[in-house]
Scaffold this active site. Structure first.
Site, PDB file in Angstrom:
ATOM      1  CG  HIS A  63      -4.028 -41.748   2.106  1.00 33.26           C
ATOM      2  ND1 HIS A  63      -4.706 -40.925   1.244  1.00 33.26           N
ATOM      3  CD2 HIS A  63      -3.873 -41.047   3.254  1.00 33.26           C
ATOM      4  CE1 HIS A  63      -4.941 -39.757   1.840  1.00 33.26           C
ATOM      5  NE2 HIS A  63      -4.452 -39.803   3.063  1.00 33.26           N
ATOM      6  CG  LEU A  64      -6.694 -48.781   1.745  1.00 33.24           C
ATOM      7  CD1 LEU A  64      -7.946 -49.644   1.605  1.00 33.24           C
ATOM      8  CD2 LEU A  64      -5.679 -49.477   2.644  1.00 33.24           C
ATOM      9  NE  ARG A  65      -0.385 -43.595  -0.776  1.00 35.35           N
ATOM     10  CZ  ARG A  65      -0.549 -42.357  -0.360  1.00 35.35           C
ATOM     11  NH1 ARG A  65      -1.567 -41.623  -0.790  1.00 35.35           N
ATOM     12  NH2 ARG A  65       0.279 -41.830   0.511  1.00 35.35           N
ATOM     13  CG  ASN A  95      -5.246 -39.158  -1.799  1.00 36.73           C
ATOM     14  OD1 ASN A  95      -5.662 -40.190  -1.265  1.00 36.73           O
ATOM     15  ND2 ASN A  95      -4.191 -38.519  -1.339  1.00 36.73           N
ATOM     16  CG  ASP A 153      -7.015 -36.417   3.257  1.00 32.16           C
ATOM     17  OD1 ASP A 153      -6.921 -35.513   4.095  1.00 32.16           O
ATOM     18  OD2 ASP A 153      -6.134 -37.273   3.079  1.00 32.16           O
ATOM     19  CG  HIS A 180      -6.348 -31.677   3.427  1.00 28.88           C
ATOM     20  ND1 HIS A 180      -5.381 -32.663   3.404  1.00 28.88           N
ATOM     21  CD2 HIS A 180      -5.681 -30.510   3.263  1.00 28.88           C
ATOM     22  CE1 HIS A 180      -4.181 -32.103   3.244  1.00 28.88           C
ATOM     23  NE2 HIS A 180      -4.346 -30.794   3.144  1.00 28.88           N
ATOM     24  CG  HIS A 233      -4.935 -34.457   8.612  1.00 36.50           C
ATOM     25  ND1 HIS A 233      -5.294 -33.187   8.280  1.00 36.50           N
ATOM     26  CD2 HIS A 233      -4.887 -35.148   7.444  1.00 36.50           C
ATOM     27  CE1 HIS A 233      -5.455 -33.096   6.964  1.00 36.50           C
ATOM     28  NE2 HIS A 233      -5.223 -34.289   6.436  1.00 36.50           N
ATOM     29  CG  ASP A 306      -3.111 -38.606   6.998  1.00 42.20           C
ATOM     30  OD1 ASP A 306      -3.458 -39.146   5.917  1.00 42.20           O
ATOM     31  OD2 ASP A 306      -2.596 -37.476   7.044  1.00 42.20           O
ATOM     32  CG  HIS A 310       4.559 -41.722   0.327  1.00 40.50           C
ATOM     33  ND1 HIS A 310       3.850 -41.372  -0.794  1.00 40.50           N
ATOM     34  CD2 HIS A 310       4.110 -40.913   1.318  1.00 40.50           C
ATOM     35  CE1 HIS A 310       3.015 -40.383  -0.506  1.00 40.50           C
ATOM     36  NE2 HIS A 310       3.142 -40.094   0.777  1.00 40.50           N
TER      37      HIS A 310
HETATM   38  O1  DOR Z   1       0.961 -36.342   4.667  1.00 46.33           O
HETATM   39  C1  DOR Z   1      -0.022 -36.536   3.979  1.00 46.33           C
HETATM   40  N1  DOR Z   1      -0.053 -37.517   3.056  1.00 46.33           N
HETATM   41  N2  DOR Z   1      -1.085 -35.740   4.136  1.00 46.33           N
HETATM   42  C2  DOR Z   1      -2.150 -35.778   3.310  1.00 46.33           C
HETATM   43  O2  DOR Z   1      -3.069 -35.037   3.513  1.00 46.33           O
HETATM   44  C3  DOR Z   1      -2.168 -36.721   2.169  1.00 46.33           C
HETATM   45  C4  DOR Z   1      -1.266 -37.864   2.421  1.00 46.33           C
HETATM   46  C5  DOR Z   1      -0.989 -38.695   1.189  1.00 46.33           C
HETATM   47  O3  DOR Z   1      -1.917 -38.989   0.421  1.00 46.33           O
HETATM   48  O4  DOR Z   1       0.170 -39.083   1.003  1.00 46.33           O
END
Ligand code: DOR
Length: 422
Positions: A63-65, A95, A153, A180, A233, A306, A310
């Site tokens: 996830h590069l956000r 996402n 996902d 997912h 995952h 994965d 955050h």
């Molecule tokens: O723990 C997770 N974080 N599982 C996911 O499927 C999504 C991911 C996220 O985007 O933070």
């Protein structure tokens, strides 16, 4: 033309089965020569004695956000973290905000990665528009714009009919659907694995069946549509067993496991650290053993982090309120060396297959191998180095890791992307 000579390392190439001490000469973006006693002037010399030389690692689940959540990670910071972790290519999940569900968004990711990325980036596009689970995204068009795979996902595709249609479309281009697997009716507002530990800690559990019912559905739909389906995952014993049986039946199913699912159990949640909160959750010892067995016999094709960075504000709250996810790019190699390589679960060739060749094949990339004339994507690992994880030193913006302070073996010494040391 820039040249790099890597001398005396143990070349591990799962594509050809080579596991031998060799010298490698890189010229420009390609591997020019592989041999013994190579010597040339005017090169950057890397003494790789005692090191493992892997084809550049590929992480098919990151996830590069960006766009939308740049306070958690950006393409720039996430790919820097990937380079530090030994990855030469990452596939980024859709996402984001907006969601990667249109040709414009796929193109945006490629352009941004070209400008600011430190490693190669392959966007995974959403299965449904806005990841809302209601309407399919334009799958064929997205394939033409270079979507590496399709996934919602972070969210399951709850409608079986929509998933069936997605698979029918995707199979027309032999595209990969990454699922997912989570039945939200079963996972509800669970925050950790449902079991003895959740009962003891007084927290709401996510039962293993929340994953398994969906794994069973995806296997059935893959059998019915012929679509290539990849289980993201994977975390439970029964899921691994179902994938094993489906493969034996000839169904086009594959799976990946995250390092935290082969190295930690739900016992780590004791203490209530939100760093252990991840979806799917850390599971029981039996589940972890099954994931490891799956990695050993190839039922689980790939290791994927994965990587879910955050912000502190998302994690420094009560367990039930905290965001799900672990920042994983910079601990993947040490965790794999410590838990899989050193105990002899996987040979170096098998580890290179799970972390490079298998994801390359699943995403149909010209990567994952080391050969003359091939791309100079190379990861050099010191398997004997002892490290202490220090999340403050992560290059990722996400410092959220349950491995902080842990002593592990294995260090990434160099990451080479298309002949450039990154
Ligand atoms: O723990 C997770 N974080 N599982 C996911 O499927 C999504 C991911 C996220 O985007 O933070």
């Amino acid at each position: 033309m820039e040249r790099i000579l890597i001398k005396g390392g143990r070349l591990i190439d799962p594509a050809s089965g080579i596991d031998a001490v060799k010298d490698i000469l890189v010229e420009g973006s390609k591997i020019a020569k592989i041999g013994s006693g190579l010597n040339t002037d005017d090169v950057t010399l890397i003494n790789a004695e005692g090191m493992l030389i892997f084809p550049g690692l590929i992480d098919m689940h990151v996830h590069l956000r960006e766009p939308g959540f740049e306070y958690k990670e950006t393409i720039e910071s996430g790919t820097k973290s990937a380079a530090a972790g030994g990855f030469t290519t990452v596939a980024c999940m859709p996402n984001t905000y907006p969601v990667i569900d249109s040709p414009a968004m796929v193109e945006y990711i490629y352009l941004k990665a070209e400008k600011e990325g430190h490693v190669k980036v392959k966007p995974v596009a959403a299965i449904t528009k806005g990841q809302q689970g209601e309407e399919l995204s334009p799958i064929g068009e997205l394939v033409q714009y270079g979507a590496a795979a399709f996934s919602d996902d972070g969210h399951p595709v709850s409608s079986s009919n929509l998933m069936r249609r997605a698979m029918e479309y995707a199979s027309m281009w032999d595209a990969l659907i990454i699922s997912h697997c989570e039945d939200p009716e079963l996972s509800r507002d669970g925050v950790m694995n449902e079991g003895e530990m959740s009962t003891m800690l007084g927290m709401r559990g996510i039962p293993s069946v929340a994953e398994e019912t969906m794994v069973a559905r995806e296997i059935a739909l893959s059998r019915y549509t012929g679509c290539r389906v990849h289980i993201a995952h994977i975390s439970t014993k029964a899921s691994v067993e179902m994938v094993r049986r489906a493969k034996a039946e000839g169904i086009r199913i594959s799976a990946e496991a995250a390092p935290h699912h082969f190295s930690l159990t739900d016992a780590a949640v004791d203490g209530y650290s939100s760093m252990t909160k991840v979806n799917p959750p850390l599971r029981s010892g039996e589940d972890v053993e099954a994931v490891i067995r799956g990695l050993k016999d190839g039922t689980v094709d790939a290791i994927a982090t994965d990587h879910a960075p955050h912000h502190r504000d998302d994690k420094e709250v009560e367990y039930s309120m905290a965001a799900f996810g672990i920042s994983g790019l910079e601990t993947a190699v040490p965790l794999a060396v410590t838990h899989l390589l050193r105990p002899g679960v996987l040979t170096p060739l098998q580890l290179a297959e799970r972390m490079s060749l298998a994801p390359a094949k699943l995403l149909k990339l010209d990567a994952g191998y080391i050969a003359e004339g091939g791309p100079a994507d190379i990861t050099i690992i010191d398997p004997e180095a002892e490290i202490t994880v220090d999340t403050e030193k992560f290059l990722s913006k996400g410092k959220n890791s349950p491995f902080d302070g842990m002593r592990l073996w294995g260090r990434v010494v160099h990451t080479i992307v298309e002949g450039r040391m990154v």
